[in-house]
Motif scaffolding. Sequence first.
Motif, mmCIF file in Angstrom:
data_model
loop_
_atom_site.group_PDB
_atom_site.id
_atom_site.type_symbol
_atom_site.label_atom_id
_atom_site.label_comp_id
_atom_site.label_asym_id
_atom_site.label_seq_id
_atom_site.Cartn_x
_atom_site.Cartn_y
_atom_site.Cartn_z
ATOM 1 N N ARG A 293 108.986 70.511 9.026
ATOM 2 C CA ARG A 293 110.122 70.691 8.462
ATOM 3 C C ARG A 293 111.339 71.521 8.878
ATOM 4 N N LEU A 294 110.877 72.517 9.786
ATOM 5 C CA LEU A 294 111.756 73.358 10.481
ATOM 6 C C LEU A 294 112.672 72.590 11.784
ATOM 7 N N GLY A 295 111.840 71.515 11.824
ATOM 8 C CA GLY A 295 112.469 70.504 12.839
ATOM 9 C C GLY A 295 112.264 70.898 14.435
ATOM 10 N N ASP A 296 111.056 71.657 14.443
ATOM 11 C CA ASP A 296 110.490 71.931 15.815
ATOM 12 C C ASP A 296 109.049 70.999 15.897
ATOM 13 N N ARG A 297 109.298 69.909 16.157
ATOM 14 C CA ARG A 297 108.031 68.998 15.812
ATOM 15 C C ARG A 297 107.188 69.112 17.349
ATOM 16 N N ALA A 298 107.981 69.381 18.268
ATOM 17 C CA ALA A 298 107.590 69.564 19.621
ATOM 18 C C ALA A 298 106.359 70.821 19.474
ATOM 19 N N ALA A 299 106.766 72.092 18.727
ATOM 20 C CA ALA A 299 105.889 72.972 18.524
ATOM 21 C C ALA A 299 104.629 72.481 17.419
ATOM 22 N N ALA A 300 105.114 71.784 16.639
ATOM 23 C CA ALA A 300 103.771 71.036 15.767
ATOM 24 C C ALA A 300 102.876 70.282 16.522
ATOM 25 N N LEU A 301 103.245 69.515 17.572
ATOM 26 C CA LEU A 301 102.623 69.002 18.530
ATOM 27 C C LEU A 301 101.536 69.559 19.275
ATOM 28 N N ARG A 302 102.177 70.904 19.783
ATOM 29 C CA ARG A 302 101.463 71.755 20.486
ATOM 30 C C ARG A 302 100.189 72.321 19.718
ATOM 31 N N ALA A 303 100.740 72.764 18.533
ATOM 32 C CA ALA A 303 99.688 73.472 17.619
ATOM 33 C C ALA A 303 98.591 72.588 17.380
ATOM 34 N N TYR A 304 98.688 71.299 17.295
ATOM 35 C CA TYR A 304 97.953 70.123 17.114
ATOM 36 C C TYR A 304 96.920 70.061 18.277
ATOM 37 N N GLU A 305 97.670 69.888 19.456
ATOM 38 C CA GLU A 305 96.699 69.574 20.730
ATOM 39 C C GLU A 305 95.761 71.010 21.113
ATOM 40 N N ALA A 306 96.342 72.125 20.814
ATOM 41 C CA ALA A 306 95.733 73.479 20.917
ATOM 42 C C ALA A 306 94.447 73.229 20.078
ATOM 43 N N PHE A 307 94.475 72.810 18.867
ATOM 44 C CA PHE A 307 93.543 72.913 17.815
ATOM 45 C C PHE A 307 92.686 71.977 18.177
ATOM 46 N N ALA A 308 92.981 70.671 18.471
ATOM 47 C CA ALA A 308 92.090 69.714 18.812
ATOM 48 C C ALA A 308 91.300 69.722 20.072
ATOM 49 N N TRP A 309 91.816 70.568 21.092
ATOM 50 C CA TRP A 309 90.884 70.902 22.142
ATOM 51 C C TRP A 309 89.889 71.951 22.087
ATOM 52 N N ARG A 310 90.282 72.841 21.157
ATOM 53 C CA ARG A 310 89.469 73.752 20.846
ATOM 54 C C ARG A 310 88.087 73.220 20.134
#
Length: 856
Positions: free
Chosen positions: A197-214
């Motif tokens: 919503r804030l427009g920082d989709r790259a950060a949203a992708l990184r959050a997903y990647e970190a979670f998926a990796w863990r």
Amino acid sequence: MIRLSLLGSLDLRAGDGRQMLSVLAQPKRVALLAYLAADRDFVRRDTLLGLFWPESDEERARHALRQSLYTLRRSLGPRVLASRGDEELGIDRDHLECDVGLFEAAVRNGEAEAALELYKGDLLEGFFLSDAAEFEKWLDGRRTTLRNQAAEAAWSLAQRAEDAGERTEAALWARKAADFSQDDEATVQRLMGMLDRLGDRAAALRAYEAFAWRLENELGLQPSPETQALISEIRAREAAAPSSGDAGSQARAEASRAHAEPLEREPSRPDESLLKGAPTVTAESERAAAKVSSETAAARVRAVTAEPETPDGEPKKSRFRLGVAVAALAAAAVIVDLTEIVQAVSSWFFRDDPDSAAVESPATFSAADLDIRRLAVLYFDDMSEGQDFDYLAAGLTDGLIQRLSHVPGLVVISRNGVKPYRNADVTLDSIVRALRTGTIVEGSVKGDADLIRVDVRLIDAATNAPIDSRTVEQPAATQLVLLDKVSLEVEEFLRKRLGEEIHLREIRKGTESPEAWSLVRRAELLIDDAGTLEQADDSAGAHETLARADLLLARAQETDREWSLPTVTRGWVAFGRAKIGRASPASWDDELLSQAIAYANDALDLAPGDPSALELRGTARFYSAWEGGTSDAAAEWAAAEGDLRAAVEADREAARAWAELSRLLIHTGRAQEAGLAAERAVEADAFHEMNKDLLFNAAYAALQKGEYEEARRISTMGTETYPSDPAFPALELLGMASPAAPEPDVGHAWHLTEILEEQLPKMASQWELLTAAVLARAGQSDSARAVISRASDSTNANALYYEANGWLLLGEKTEALRLLARYSELQPERHGQLATDPWWESLRGDPEFEALLTQD
């Protein structure tokens, strides 16, 4: 009023600010006080018996509770513990203030920011009681409740900031909320949604990647279909964003898609059945250990883009004119926005400055090329309400750059290198591409006239994933003092975490077998758990945990027979098992020490001259001959010294080898050499991995050189930093017993004795003999004689040494010489200490004393 801090680091301070170490030294009493303080109501005694003494019969359990309450009342004062009738206990809030109660009150009152300023970490973070399972269950549940409250407080601030249009602040609070429950999928979805919503989709992708990796690497699972659907929607919006044809936006979208692709995976971890039934510290420590292991993501991350090549396959060189450079950068859309183009061109002008980020090619690079030791401290943000602390943020940044620049092994970008990015709207990826740094330090400053708060984050530049974070608070006193204190604490945090990160990456380079590496990492986590169990006085659990670590290391040896690290680590495991539950090196397990030496020899067969194997062998040899008394012991000490000197010659940064060499030199009476070795250890300890041993060695060397004020200063620092370690109270007591030391404090000497007798009861006679010397120095001769009479032990060499000092201080030279002669019979190899110890300065030139020094 007494103040008790339980959130994050454990701290207990009297009204005058003095730390109450005697209470903190005993885990069960700490747990009892914490349980009462963290509860808002009175608690029945029966409940406490079941929590803390479940294995004892009622009579013994009630006696133990009475003793604990008596000790707490004696230390805290009679009014802190309150009673309601005969069977209910609680805390009088008028006399003890606990941060847990303040935090929950702030949450109830809707004061979210105040609550988060109080929440500095989990309840009793890292604390564990091995024999109180019900208390551990309560602690886990209470931690979860408080953590959830902190997360909701952060979410409320994030929502408030989003509603006000404060996008940056909203994202910061949302990330903080997610940090409190990073393994909860609903929380990750909530974070991704807000960042989207804030427009920082790259950060949203990184959050997903970190979670998926863990999730995959720690549990072998995949995110839920709902989470995968959400990230697909975000990716689609990110891909559709550059519809205007903007080259920079297109580059960002492509980079995001590249990041979103699956990471290259290592083989799954070996069969967990080996560890079935292994003692664990707590669910919290397991989560912390898993978090530490996340550094492997940097080693596995894919290269985002490739280096551009000429037709013959060689990388291009960008030695061309300025106009051509700008045109090429813009046309290729390699730098993702106008600011980056300006920075890149600027770096071309300043290419002779290694910190100005001049690069041979403006193209993007492989994340694998980044070196974690190359670090940039970005200018801290001023997050204060009135933007009043910009000068403080800048001063803190400059101070950290200066401090970290002196750390051996780090390459720190200078102030000139990072200044172009101050207050610039540049993405973190862009900064990393320009500066070629493997590690980023960023942070913020906020506060008011009374309190300054600094948040600092350590970031893996290869993945943009956070490595760790820390919050530091200081009263807003004089700004120079504030800057110095905060800089020092932040530097300490950064050095330790970087050291851990570098260690993990270094061991990864030693083998081409992912399975062997994974086995070693699992073993190291168990070794850490064993240390925590040992600190909690669970010797059996620590032994068993180390034994399981040894099994994993044996499998790693079989998996990669050319890799010496598993063999060396097995030696350190044997060394650790040799000393568990044993008060003095004289009582350590000889068979296990011999095993450690054998493993060191095996490792040297694999890798001749390996400094880590030489350090292991030298250390084990030193302690195996600790008592001395024979020619074989003298030869073993000489061999140990040879190994340790060879280790530091091969690796001048081997801090632990320098520290053990210092201790060996102290033990053999060479105080001046020991002091020099201790100094080298401090210099070599770039990442502060050996602070405890270094402090001990430095303090003891100062004692042996007669520098009593310096020894006391270092001992006090050690006690404050490691309150449960008896070495530092012992050193302080040794100093007070020294004839030429400043005027002694008898009351403090008895206080130190009480702490030491509680922690090391088998050595009680030695502590009392040292206290007798303090009494003698204070002119209390009758008391000194009475203590010596009851504590005398003719079979213990150290006791003889301490008793001789007491009699000499009482003017009984003949008796002192008799005891020293007996000591010399038991410890003929310690003549060097007799010759140099300032305790015996008044005996120099005495024929009988000099004769002791020449005996064979």
